[in-house]
Write a protein that holds these residues in place. Structure first.
Motif, PDB file in Angstrom:
ATOM      1  N   PHE A   1      -4.663   5.222  -1.101  1.00 59.72           N
ATOM      2  CA  PHE A   1      -3.603   4.388  -0.536  1.00 59.72           C
ATOM      3  C   PHE A   1      -2.872   5.072   0.613  1.00 59.72           C
ATOM      4  O   PHE A   1      -1.845   4.586   1.067  1.00 59.72           O
ATOM      5  N   ALA A   2      -3.371   6.205   1.079  1.00 62.00           N
ATOM      6  CA  ALA A   2      -2.705   6.949   2.144  1.00 62.00           C
ATOM      7  C   ALA A   2      -2.719   6.159   3.449  1.00 62.00           C
ATOM      8  O   ALA A   2      -3.693   5.467   3.775  1.00 62.00           O
TER       9      ALA A   2
ATOM     10  N   ASN B   1       0.830  -1.206   0.000  1.00 59.51           N
ATOM     11  CA  ASN B   1       0.000   0.000   0.000  1.00 59.51           C
ATOM     12  C   ASN B   1       0.866   1.258   0.000  1.00 59.51           C
ATOM     13  O   ASN B   1       0.585   2.233  -0.710  1.00 59.51           O
ATOM     14  N   ALA B   2       1.954   1.227   0.795  1.00 59.46           N
ATOM     15  CA  ALA B   2       2.868   2.370   0.845  1.00 59.46           C
ATOM     16  C   ALA B   2       3.563   2.569  -0.503  1.00 59.46           C
ATOM     17  O   ALA B   2       3.779   3.716  -0.936  1.00 59.46           O
ATOM     18  N   VAL B   3       3.921   1.460  -1.152  1.00 56.78           N
ATOM     19  CA  VAL B   3       4.570   1.559  -2.468  1.00 56.78           C
ATOM     20  C   VAL B   3       3.615   2.180  -3.486  1.00 56.78           C
ATOM     21  O   VAL B   3       4.001   3.066  -4.264  1.00 56.78           O
ATOM     22  N   PHE B   4       2.356   1.719  -3.483  1.00 54.13           N
ATOM     23  CA  PHE B   4       1.370   2.273  -4.417  1.00 54.13           C
ATOM     24  C   PHE B   4       1.155   3.773  -4.176  1.00 54.13           C
ATOM     25  O   PHE B   4       1.033   4.555  -5.122  1.00 54.13           O
ATOM     26  N   PHE B   5       1.114   4.152  -2.893  1.00 51.33           N
ATOM     27  CA  PHE B   5       0.903   5.566  -2.578  1.00 51.33           C
ATOM     28  C   PHE B   5       2.094   6.418  -3.014  1.00 51.33           C
ATOM     29  O   PHE B   5       1.936   7.547  -3.485  1.00 51.33           O
ATOM     30  N   HIS B   6       3.302   5.860  -2.862  1.00 52.77           N
ATOM     31  CA  HIS B   6       4.510   6.598  -3.232  1.00 52.77           C
ATOM     32  C   HIS B   6       4.529   6.924  -4.722  1.00 52.77           C
ATOM     33  O   HIS B   6       4.934   8.027  -5.124  1.00 52.77           O
TER      34      HIS B   6
END
Length: 268
Positions: free
Chosen positions: A105-106, A93-98
């Motif tokens: 995805f926050a 999720n963190a990768v997608f948000f980045h």
């Protein structure tokens, strides 16, 4: 053969229940209370409610005399089956948000993560308590009663339940035997003295092959067991309300009232 396996299954099951049987409750009442306890945390807003529920569940484990080893195994299995995939999902999720900067995805904060994990753990923990203190024959018997209308319509539900119980009986019958056999065979393929860390790969492969062959033999035994045994010999359930059920219901109602008062600001 069928009668011998049935008696053996009953004996093994009684041993598995150990000290928890000193507080035997009706399986259906226990199931209803377990489901209610599982869904309660999803309605909580106060941290005090979570603390009160945690204390109640610890007290339940103590009353049912669940040993520490069982709880530790439960915690370890929760970590492997739930926590590892969950944190992997958070990482993705963190990768997608980045890369996308999509608010969807926050990261919602550690508080939200811990709260969600606590709710999942409550479901896991109560499930462990229920199945550890309820005979499998009782649970399958309740399923048989529940699916009785489908069975009347011609669906072979009872046959499927019988197969499940036969497999469980065979697993309990052969579990310790396979463990002992595997240990003996492994010792024969491991070197001794200075060579104790040198493992005979060919010997280990032979052990694995033997286990696979034995598993096919067990399948034949299960099939023979299914053909000979009747459902009445494997599982049964009859509703029986006792004083212990009344005490359990009263304690749950007291907990629910306390939490309702807390959530509505009447207490604290």
């Amino acid at each position: 053969m069928a009668k011998d396996l049935t008696v053996m299954n009953s004996d093994e099951e009684n041993k598995g229940l150990n000290k928890a049987e000193c507080f035997r409750m009706d399986g259906l009442i226990k199931l209803i209370l377990a489901i209610l306890l599982m869904v309660m945390p999803f309605w909580f807003r106060s941290s005090l409610s979570f603390g009160l529920l945690s204390a109640y569940l610890i007290l339940v484990a103590w009353i049912f005399k669940i040993n520490l080893r069982t709880l530790m195994i439960s915690g370890a299995s929760f970590g492997i089956i739930v926590l590892i995939p969950y944190f992997f999902g958070l990482m993705m999720n963190a990768v997608f948000f980045h890369f996308s900067q999509n608010p969807m995805f926050a990261f919602q904060g550690f508080g939200a993560v811990l709260l969600r994990l606590f709710k999942l753990f409550v479901i896991w923990y109560i499930s462990i308590l229920y199945f550890h203190t309820t005979p499998m024959r009782t649970f399958i018997g309740m399923l048989d009663k529940f699916f009785l209308p489908l069975n009347k319509l011609g669906l072979p539900v009872q046959d499927y339940l019988k197969i499940i119980m036969c497999i469980v009986a065979q697993l309990k019958d052969t579990g310790s035997e396979v463990k002992k056999s595997l240990g003996d065979k492994m010792r024969t393929v491991v070197g001794e003295g200075k060579r104790k860390f040198k493992i005979n790969v060919k010997g280990i492969s032979q052990v694995i092959v033997n286990l696979i062959v034995d598993s096919f033999d067990k399948i034949d035994k299960v099939q023979e067991y299914v053909d000979k045994v009747s459902p009445e010999e494997l599982y049964h359930y009859h509703f029986k309300f006792s004083l212990k059920d009344g005490v359990a219901l009263a304690s749950f109602l007291a907990l629910a009232v306390m939490i309702w008062l807390i959530e509505n600001g009447i207490i604290l």
